[in-house]
Every structure is written in structure tokens, then in C-alpha cells.
Design a protein around this motif. Structure first.
Motif, PDB file in Angstrom:
ATOM      1  N   ARG A  50      13.374 -29.018  96.272  1.00 58.10           N
ATOM      2  CA  ARG A  50      13.463 -28.909  97.730  1.00 58.10           C
ATOM      3  C   ARG A  50      14.176 -27.625  98.110  1.00 58.10           C
ATOM      4  NH1 ARG A  50      17.128 -32.929  99.172  1.00 58.10           N
ATOM      5  NH2 ARG A  50      16.767 -32.384 101.343  1.00 58.10           N
ATOM      6  N   ASP A  51      13.818 -27.081  99.255  1.00 53.24           N
ATOM      7  CA  ASP A  51      14.358 -25.796  99.696  1.00 53.24           C
ATOM      8  C   ASP A  51      15.878 -25.756  99.657  1.00 53.24           C
ATOM      9  OD1 ASP A  51      11.811 -24.883 100.166  1.00 53.24           O
ATOM     10  OD2 ASP A  51      11.841 -25.322 102.310  1.00 53.24           O
ATOM     11  N   THR A  59      22.955 -20.260  95.282  1.00 55.09           N
ATOM     12  CA  THR A  59      24.322 -19.942  95.716  1.00 55.09           C
ATOM     13  C   THR A  59      25.278 -19.928  94.531  1.00 55.09           C
ATOM     14  OG1 THR A  59      23.929 -20.913  97.899  1.00 55.09           O
ATOM     15  CG2 THR A  59      26.217 -20.633  97.231  1.00 55.09           C
ATOM     16  N   ARG A  60      25.183 -20.958  93.688  1.00 53.43           N
ATOM     17  CA  ARG A  60      26.045 -21.040  92.508  1.00 53.43           C
ATOM     18  C   ARG A  60      25.675 -19.974  91.480  1.00 53.43           C
ATOM     19  NH1 ARG A  60      25.287 -26.677  93.405  1.00 53.43           N
ATOM     20  NH2 ARG A  60      23.696 -26.780  91.765  1.00 53.43           N
ATOM     21  N   LEU A  61      24.386 -19.769  91.300  1.00 50.56           N
ATOM     22  CA  LEU A  61      23.905 -18.807  90.305  1.00 50.56           C
ATOM     23  C   LEU A  61      24.393 -17.399  90.620  1.00 50.56           C
ATOM     24  CD1 LEU A  61      22.047 -18.779  87.786  1.00 50.56           C
ATOM     25  CD2 LEU A  61      20.146 -18.274  89.311  1.00 50.56           C
ATOM     26  N   CYS A  62      24.446 -17.068  91.895  1.00 51.74           N
ATOM     27  CA  CYS A  62      24.859 -15.732  92.317  1.00 51.74           C
ATOM     28  C   CYS A  62      26.360 -15.637  92.625  1.00 51.74           C
ATOM     29  CB  CYS A  62      24.062 -15.309  93.553  1.00 51.74           C
ATOM     30  SG  CYS A  62      22.289 -15.178  93.273  1.00 51.74           S
ATOM     31  N   THR A  71      22.583 -19.325 102.456  1.00 47.24           N
ATOM     32  CA  THR A  71      21.727 -18.785 101.399  1.00 47.24           C
ATOM     33  C   THR A  71      20.264 -19.073 101.697  1.00 47.24           C
ATOM     34  OG1 THR A  71      23.494 -19.135  99.777  1.00 47.24           O
ATOM     35  CG2 THR A  71      21.272 -18.792  98.920  1.00 47.24           C
ATOM     36  N   LEU A  72      19.988 -20.266 102.219  1.00 46.64           N
ATOM     37  CA  LEU A  72      18.610 -20.614 102.547  1.00 46.64           C
ATOM     38  C   LEU A  72      18.054 -19.664 103.604  1.00 46.64           C
ATOM     39  CD1 LEU A  72      16.220 -22.467 102.116  1.00 46.64           C
ATOM     40  CD2 LEU A  72      17.195 -24.040 103.802  1.00 46.64           C
ATOM     41  N   LYS A  73      18.857 -19.343 104.615  1.00 48.93           N
ATOM     42  CA  LYS A  73      18.417 -18.376 105.627  1.00 48.93           C
ATOM     43  C   LYS A  73      18.124 -17.024 104.993  1.00 48.93           C
ATOM     44  CE  LYS A  73      20.977 -20.459 109.502  1.00 48.93           C
ATOM     45  NZ  LYS A  73      22.071 -20.255 110.470  1.00 48.93           N
ATOM     46  N   GLN A  74      18.963 -16.613 104.055  1.00 50.63           N
ATOM     47  CA  GLN A  74      18.760 -15.335 103.387  1.00 50.63           C
ATOM     48  C   GLN A  74      17.510 -15.363 102.510  1.00 50.63           C
ATOM     49  OE1 GLN A  74      22.521 -14.921 101.380  1.00 50.63           O
ATOM     50  NE2 GLN A  74      23.435 -13.763 103.073  1.00 50.63           N
ATOM     51  N   ARG A  79      11.986 -13.717 101.702  1.00 46.32           N
ATOM     52  CA  ARG A  79      10.560 -14.024 101.550  1.00 46.32           C
ATOM     53  C   ARG A  79       9.730 -13.251 102.561  1.00 46.32           C
ATOM     54  NH1 ARG A  79       6.844 -17.993 103.544  1.00 46.32           N
ATOM     55  NH2 ARG A  79       5.166 -18.348 102.033  1.00 46.32           N
ATOM     56  N   GLN A  80      10.215 -13.110 103.776  1.00 44.13           N
ATOM     57  CA  GLN A  80       9.482 -12.332 104.774  1.00 44.13           C
ATOM     58  C   GLN A  80       9.392 -10.867 104.358  1.00 44.13           C
ATOM     59  OE1 GLN A  80       7.784 -13.778 107.297  1.00 44.13           O
ATOM     60  NE2 GLN A  80       8.526 -15.603 106.230  1.00 44.13           N
TER      61      GLN A  80
END
Length: 233
Positions: A50-51, A59-62, A71-74, A79-80
Motif C-alpha cells: 500500500r502507498d 522514510t526509514r530506508l532513507c 514522504t508519500l507527498k514527496q 512520480r510526476q
């Protein structure tokens, strides 16, 4: 082809099968640009969820000090930017493939992580007459990986009566867990790891173009499902 022994449904992923995948390469680039390491372990952990769960893991990976929602907004913004460089295209041979599959005695459905209006209607709406009249498209973001939701909840089918065609190994893993059919579709260089993951799960059948997704291939899968030999024991 007069009929199948078991197969009643063919379920085709949209992103990565019928249209260009816009996530694997984008997420890899995002993670790398934000200080993370995008290796096989990272890809196996992140892709096909899921998104918001993807955003939490990225977030954790980075090592980002921010809520997953930010992070989801980013990720959506990234993607755009990716789409500006790599516009979505319908896969070569999509109509020919769907026309051939539509002649088979199965329900032919598509699925994806976005709403029907966002992805299917925009890029694949011209093909709707070739798909199941009742359920041409299923949105699965809230039900990923989606095998159980599509098979049981939406279609009311048996797991040994459906084959999924997908570019993500997490769906292969879900299909194997439920005993559903699966054909891997690692269609781009970005999918090299996904193919390896699928093979390690015991996936036997791959198509790298829609021209390879033939009635003959589905007949082979049908025979395996009927004999309970589709997955290694």
C-alpha cells in the motif's frame, strides 16, 4: 480453444503489463537521491505494498526525519517528475493480446493500485469492451497484494481457477500462498530483480511482451492448475 479444465479468470495488472511501469525506477531513484541504499533487500521489502506502507519503509530506508505522509507527498511529486521524462504509454500489442484473450472462455479483468478513473479509464478505456462486462477493473491499493481480494471478494472464484499476470514478485508470493496461477511479466531492465525474486519463489512461466502472453501459455497454466502442479511442492 473450446475450453479449460480449471481456468475461469485471467487477471492482468495494468502498471507494468498493459501500460508502462512508473514505480520501480522512480522509487529506486528517490531512495538513492535521499541518502538510502537501494539494493535487492530494499526492493524486496518496499515494492508491491500500500502507498502509505511504501512511504513508511522509504522514510526509514532513507533515514528521513519526517512523517510517512510527508514522504508519500514527496514520492507523488517524484512520480510526476518521472512521468514528465517518461510519459506513460500503452504496451505494444495490447489490443491484439486482449482481443485474443477475449475469445477464450474466461473472465478477463484488469487490476491496479489506482482508482479506475486515474489509470484504467485514462489509458485503457478504449479496451473496456474486450474485458469482463461486470468487472473490467479492480482497484487494489487498500487490499495489496490483492490475490485474495480479487479472487474471492470481487469475483467469487476459486484460487485454482484464476491466473494473475504481474510484474511484481509480491503478487507471485501471494498467488503461491493461495494456490492461484501466476505468470511473471518482468518487462523492463528495472524488473531484473523482480524476475529473480519470482524465479526463487518457483514461478515457471514468464512473458516479457504481450505477444508472449498467448492462449497456448494459458492452456499450459490451466493444465498445471488442474493437476495441482503449477507450484513446486
Amino acid at each position: 480453444m473450446s475450453g479449460f479444465e480449471k481456468l475461469r479468470v485471467v487477471a492482468l495488472d495494468c502498471d507494468g503489463v498493459l501500460i508502462d511501469d512508473t514505480y520501480l525506477a522512480m522509487i529506486a531513484r528517490f531512495v538513492t537521491e535521499h541518502g538510502g541504499v537501494y539494493d535487492a533487500a530494499a526492493e524486496r521489502d518496499v515494492i508491491g505494498l500500500r502507498d502509505i506502507v511504501v512511504a513508511e519503509k522509504v522514510t526509514r530506508l532513507c533515514g528521513l526525519d519526517q512523517p510517512a505522509e510527508q514522504t508519500l507527498k514527496q514520492l507523488w511529486a517524484a512520480r510526476q517528475d518521472y512521468l514528465a521524462e517518461h510519459p506513460i504509454r500503452v504496451a505494444e500489442g495490447a489490443r491484439d493480446c486482449l482481443e485474443a484473450l477475449a475469445k477464450l472462455p474466461v473472465r478477463l479483468v484488469c487490476y491496479g493500485g489506482r482508482t479506475r478513473e486515474h489509470t484504467f479509464d485514462r489509458y485503457l478505456g478504449d479496451f473496456v469492451d474486450l474485458l469482463d462486462p461486470d468487472v473490467p477493473y479492480v482497484s487494489i491499493n487498500e487490499h495489496r497484494p490483492g490475490v485474495g481480494h480479487i479472487t474471492r471478494t470481487v469475483l467469487g472464484a476459486g484460487f485454482d481457477e484464476i491466473v494473475f499476470v504481474d510484474d511484481v514478485s509480491r503478487v507471485a508470493e501471494d498467488a503461491r500462498a493461495h494456490g492461484a496461477g501466476f505468470v511473471g511479466f518482468p518487462a523492463s531492465p528495472a524488473h531484473a530483480r523482480q524476475r529473480e525474486f519470482m524465479a526463487s519463489l518457483g514461478v515457471r512461466h514468464f512473458a516479457t511482451s504481450l505477444a508472449e502472453l498467448t492462449p497456448e501459455l494459458l492452456a499450459t497454466v490451466d493444465g498445471e492448475l488442474a493437476a495441482s502442479t503449477h507450484w513446486p511442492r
